[in-house]
Design a protein around this motif. Sequence first.
Motif, PDB file in Angstrom:
ATOM      1  N   GLY A 100       0.784  -1.243   0.003  1.00  0.00           N
ATOM      2  CA  GLY A 100       0.009   0.220  -0.081  1.00  0.00           C
ATOM      3  C   GLY A 100       0.919   1.194   0.077  1.00  0.00           C
ATOM      4  N   SER A 101       1.805   1.205   0.858  1.00  0.00           N
ATOM      5  CA  SER A 101       2.800   2.275   0.824  1.00  0.00           C
ATOM      6  C   SER A 101       3.462   2.590  -0.443  1.00  0.00           C
ATOM      7  CB  SER A 101       3.632   2.126   2.129  1.00  0.00           C
ATOM      8  OG  SER A 101       2.900   2.425   3.430  1.00  0.00           O
ATOM      9  N   VAL A 102       4.018   1.339  -0.675  1.00  0.00           N
ATOM     10  CA  VAL A 102       4.787   1.508  -2.236  1.00  0.00           C
ATOM     11  C   VAL A 102       3.927   2.028  -3.209  1.00  0.00           C
ATOM     12  CG1 VAL A 102       5.838   0.088  -4.053  1.00  0.00           C
ATOM     13  CG2 VAL A 102       6.088  -0.611  -1.593  1.00  0.00           C
ATOM     14  N   ALA A 103       3.009   1.659  -3.421  1.00  0.00           N
ATOM     15  CA  ALA A 103       1.814   2.103  -4.031  1.00  0.00           C
ATOM     16  C   ALA A 103       1.672   3.761  -4.105  1.00  0.00           C
ATOM     17  CB  ALA A 103       0.442   1.598  -4.029  1.00  0.00           C
ATOM     18  N   GLY A 104       1.612   4.319  -2.936  1.00  0.00           N
ATOM     19  CA  GLY A 104       1.500   5.600  -2.398  1.00  0.00           C
ATOM     20  C   GLY A 104       2.662   6.478  -2.818  1.00  0.00           C
ATOM     21  N   GLY A 160       7.820   3.096   6.550  1.00  0.00           N
ATOM     22  CA  GLY A 160       8.873   4.228   6.032  1.00  0.00           C
ATOM     23  C   GLY A 160       8.495   4.821   4.676  1.00  0.00           C
ATOM     24  N   TRP A 161       7.975   3.788   3.942  1.00  0.00           N
ATOM     25  CA  TRP A 161       7.696   4.427   2.725  1.00  0.00           C
ATOM     26  C   TRP A 161       6.486   5.612   2.703  1.00  0.00           C
ATOM     27  CZ3 TRP A 161      11.871   3.512   0.944  1.00  0.00           C
ATOM     28  CH2 TRP A 161      12.478   2.387   0.766  1.00  0.00           C
ATOM     29  N   GLN A 162       5.459   5.246   3.565  1.00  0.00           N
ATOM     30  CA  GLN A 162       4.502   6.327   3.777  1.00  0.00           C
ATOM     31  C   GLN A 162       5.100   7.663   4.235  1.00  0.00           C
ATOM     32  OE1 GLN A 162       1.700   5.339   6.744  1.00  0.00           O
ATOM     33  NE2 GLN A 162      -0.237   6.577   5.937  1.00  0.00           N
ATOM     34  N   GLY A 163       6.311   7.862   5.140  1.00  0.00           N
ATOM     35  CA  GLY A 163       6.754   8.772   5.445  1.00  0.00           C
ATOM     36  C   GLY A 163       7.440   9.570   4.194  1.00  0.00           C
ATOM     37  N   GLN A 330      -1.963  12.364  -0.021  1.00  0.00           N
ATOM     38  CA  GLN A 330      -1.641  11.575   1.201  1.00  0.00           C
ATOM     39  C   GLN A 330      -2.427  10.199   1.437  1.00  0.00           C
ATOM     40  OE1 GLN A 330      -1.950  14.716   4.204  1.00  0.00           O
ATOM     41  NE2 GLN A 330      -0.023  15.545   3.694  1.00  0.00           N
ATOM     42  N   SER A 331      -3.527  10.422   0.795  1.00  0.00           N
ATOM     43  CA  SER A 331      -4.225   8.841   1.015  1.00  0.00           C
ATOM     44  C   SER A 331      -4.185   7.958   0.118  1.00  0.00           C
ATOM     45  CB  SER A 331      -5.871   9.308   1.056  1.00  0.00           C
ATOM     46  OG  SER A 331      -6.365  10.055  -0.092  1.00  0.00           O
ATOM     47  N   THR A 332      -3.265   8.276  -1.136  1.00  0.00           N
ATOM     48  CA  THR A 332      -3.036   7.404  -2.115  1.00  0.00           C
ATOM     49  C   THR A 332      -2.242   5.990  -1.631  1.00  0.00           C
ATOM     50  OG1 THR A 332      -3.022   9.218  -3.494  1.00  0.00           O
ATOM     51  CG2 THR A 332      -2.220   7.036  -4.421  1.00  0.00           C
ATOM     52  N   GLY A 333      -3.029   5.024  -1.760  1.00  0.00           N
ATOM     53  CA  GLY A 333      -2.457   3.696  -1.145  1.00  0.00           C
ATOM     54  C   GLY A 333      -2.504   3.349   0.283  1.00  0.00           C
ATOM     55  N   ALA A 334      -3.271   4.357   0.872  1.00  0.00           N
ATOM     56  CA  ALA A 334      -3.360   4.258   2.248  1.00  0.00           C
ATOM     57  C   ALA A 334      -4.814   3.407   2.434  1.00  0.00           C
ATOM     58  CB  ALA A 334      -3.439   5.559   3.091  1.00  0.00           C
ATOM     59  N   ALA A 335      -5.475   3.698   3.658  1.00  0.00           N
ATOM     60  CA  ALA A 335      -6.649   3.223   4.117  1.00  0.00           C
ATOM     61  C   ALA A 335      -6.675   1.939   3.865  1.00  0.00           C
ATOM     62  CB  ALA A 335      -8.018   3.887   3.222  1.00  0.00           C
ATOM     63  N   ASP A 336      -7.705   1.074   3.185  1.00  0.00           N
ATOM     64  CA  ASP A 336      -7.637  -0.206   3.239  1.00  0.00           C
ATOM     65  C   ASP A 336      -7.120  -0.775   1.840  1.00  0.00           C
ATOM     66  OD1 ASP A 336      -9.523   0.823   1.334  1.00  0.00           O
ATOM     67  OD2 ASP A 336     -11.328  -0.363   1.967  1.00  0.00           O
ATOM     68  N   THR A 337      -6.236  -0.079   1.175  1.00  0.00           N
ATOM     69  CA  THR A 337      -5.605  -0.590   0.003  1.00  0.00           C
ATOM     70  C   THR A 337      -4.708  -1.928   0.217  1.00  0.00           C
ATOM     71  OG1 THR A 337      -5.476   1.705  -0.849  1.00  0.00           O
ATOM     72  CG2 THR A 337      -4.206   0.017  -1.911  1.00  0.00           C
ATOM     73  N   LEU A 338      -4.093  -1.920   0.940  1.00  0.00           N
ATOM     74  CA  LEU A 338      -3.132  -3.204   1.870  1.00  0.00           C
ATOM     75  C   LEU A 338      -4.018  -4.266   1.793  1.00  0.00           C
ATOM     76  CD1 LEU A 338      -0.556  -4.689   2.687  1.00  0.00           C
ATOM     77  CD2 LEU A 338      -0.967  -3.597   4.556  1.00  0.00           C
ATOM     78  N   LEU A 339      -5.110  -4.117   2.719  1.00  0.00           N
ATOM     79  CA  LEU A 339      -5.866  -5.089   3.255  1.00  0.00           C
ATOM     80  C   LEU A 339      -6.766  -5.585   2.005  1.00  0.00           C
ATOM     81  CD1 LEU A 339      -7.074  -3.728   6.688  1.00  0.00           C
ATOM     82  CD2 LEU A 339      -5.418  -5.215   6.162  1.00  0.00           C
ATOM     83  N   ILE A 340      -7.128  -4.862   1.134  1.00  0.00           N
ATOM     84  CA  ILE A 340      -8.049  -5.219   0.144  1.00  0.00           C
ATOM     85  C   ILE A 340      -7.269  -5.920  -0.882  1.00  0.00           C
ATOM     86  CG2 ILE A 340      -9.252  -4.618  -2.020  1.00  0.00           C
ATOM     87  CD1 ILE A 340     -10.938  -4.273   0.698  1.00  0.00           C
ATOM     88  N   ALA A 341      -5.941  -5.508  -1.238  1.00  0.00           N
ATOM     89  CA  ALA A 341      -5.090  -6.336  -1.979  1.00  0.00           C
ATOM     90  C   ALA A 341      -4.704  -7.850  -1.392  1.00  0.00           C
ATOM     91  CB  ALA A 341      -3.871  -5.730  -2.247  1.00  0.00           C
ATOM     92  N   ILE A 342      -4.364  -7.979  -0.257  1.00  0.00           N
ATOM     93  CA  ILE A 342      -4.381  -9.227   0.043  1.00  0.00           C
ATOM     94  C   ILE A 342      -5.431  -9.872   0.290  1.00  0.00           C
ATOM     95  CG2 ILE A 342      -3.564 -10.446   2.419  1.00  0.00           C
ATOM     96  CD1 ILE A 342      -1.743  -8.212   3.052  1.00  0.00           C
ATOM     97  N   ALA A 343      -6.525  -9.285   0.673  1.00  0.00           N
ATOM     98  CA  ALA A 343      -7.905 -10.053   1.020  1.00  0.00           C
ATOM     99  C   ALA A 343      -8.386 -10.625  -0.451  1.00  0.00           C
ATOM    100  CB  ALA A 343      -9.023  -9.400   1.503  1.00  0.00           C
TER     101      ALA A 343
END
Length: 414
Positions: A100-104, A160-163, A330-343
């Motif tokens: 998710g953070s890499v996408a962001g 870190g990548w989100q930062g 700042q919200s790009t790739g955040a929120a539930d992006t990671l969880l949705i991709a894994i799910a």
Amino acid sequence: MSTATTSPEPPAGDGLQHPADRGASGPVDALRRRLRGGELGAWPVVIGLIIIWAVFQSLNDAFLSPQNLTNLALQIAATGTISVGIVLVLLLGEIDLSVGSVAGVAAALLAVLSVRNGWGGVAAMVVAIIFGIAIGIFQGSIFARLGVPAFIVTLSGNIGWQGLQLYLLSPEGTINLPYTGFIGGLTHTNLDSVSGWVIGAVALVVYALAVLVDSRRRAAAGLPSRSLLGSLLRVLGLGVLIFAAVGVLNAWQGVPVALLIFVGLVIIVDLVLRRTRYGRNIFAVGGNVEAARRAGINVSLIRISVFALASAFAAFGGVLTASRGFAAGQSTGAADTLLIAIAAAVIGGVSLFGGRGSTYGALLGSLVLGSITSGMFLLQLNSSVRFMITAGVLLAAVILDSLSRRGRRTTGRG
């Protein structure tokens, strides 16, 4: 014989006709053996998707409308692309919590290069994806070479990548992208009606030829092969799906290019997994690391390359996300992006225990989750309901995976 050079066992539900399956009762007995052995294939997901569509269509007749299905296709393209990379990592029996953070951060880098520095859209996208690959190599090397658990490495990367994303976007916090040009066109371009039908026909012909060549190759090698009726049914079934999809999408604005890109990535990666030595090595490492190492497979290299690919797909998913919203924020790739991709990968049938799954799981799982989100939106239900339903579907998929694994162990197949 080396694991790296042997062909993997055909996946469940592939329609291959084994000698013991021939005869009047053969197919029925084969189906029973697969069910007892936990070889369910993609059928639970397909049946679940049909039920979801039927329920939402009965509650709101706009659900299966061409407009809503087009929006659904665009909705799943970005997260589905990220999920393809997650599939590869799960096949190793590992997890990547940084996608998710890499996408962001990739979306942020794309915006900085194209808007602030005036780069062309193609060049900015290529650099963003290369940066994603570098992230994957960095994280994969720490995991594979130093032995730090992938969970910890990628969790650190997630923070870190989100930062870094926030740093790149400062001081504005959001960088708007132009409505015209290459980047915006990725998710806002549709094929004309004729092109959609032509591409659908070409895809069907290519698939039919592939089925024919594969059957002849297996017959020549004395391997289990599909019956003629089974092959015809698969081709006809795919033809119905392709032309139905093209017809529905053409009824609105045409087939979205973003959907073609997503489906194309799914097909290409699946072919790599099933038809190349590299793909077989991924399955081997995920199935049994020590056995793969003893067979001469460079386990570290496979792991590093898989994490690099996962981050590349995450970066491209970030590009698609920025393209659809005409902005990187700042919200790009955040929120539930990671969880949705894994799910999506898990719901699509990819095993959490490694060694079993397909990139088509990312496509099916994305359709399931995207359909739930779309249906909830049409019914104007609160996001809390969507989260609870998504959690229930995910839990059911994990339970089914565990039961299937137990069944394969019982029958000595897993």
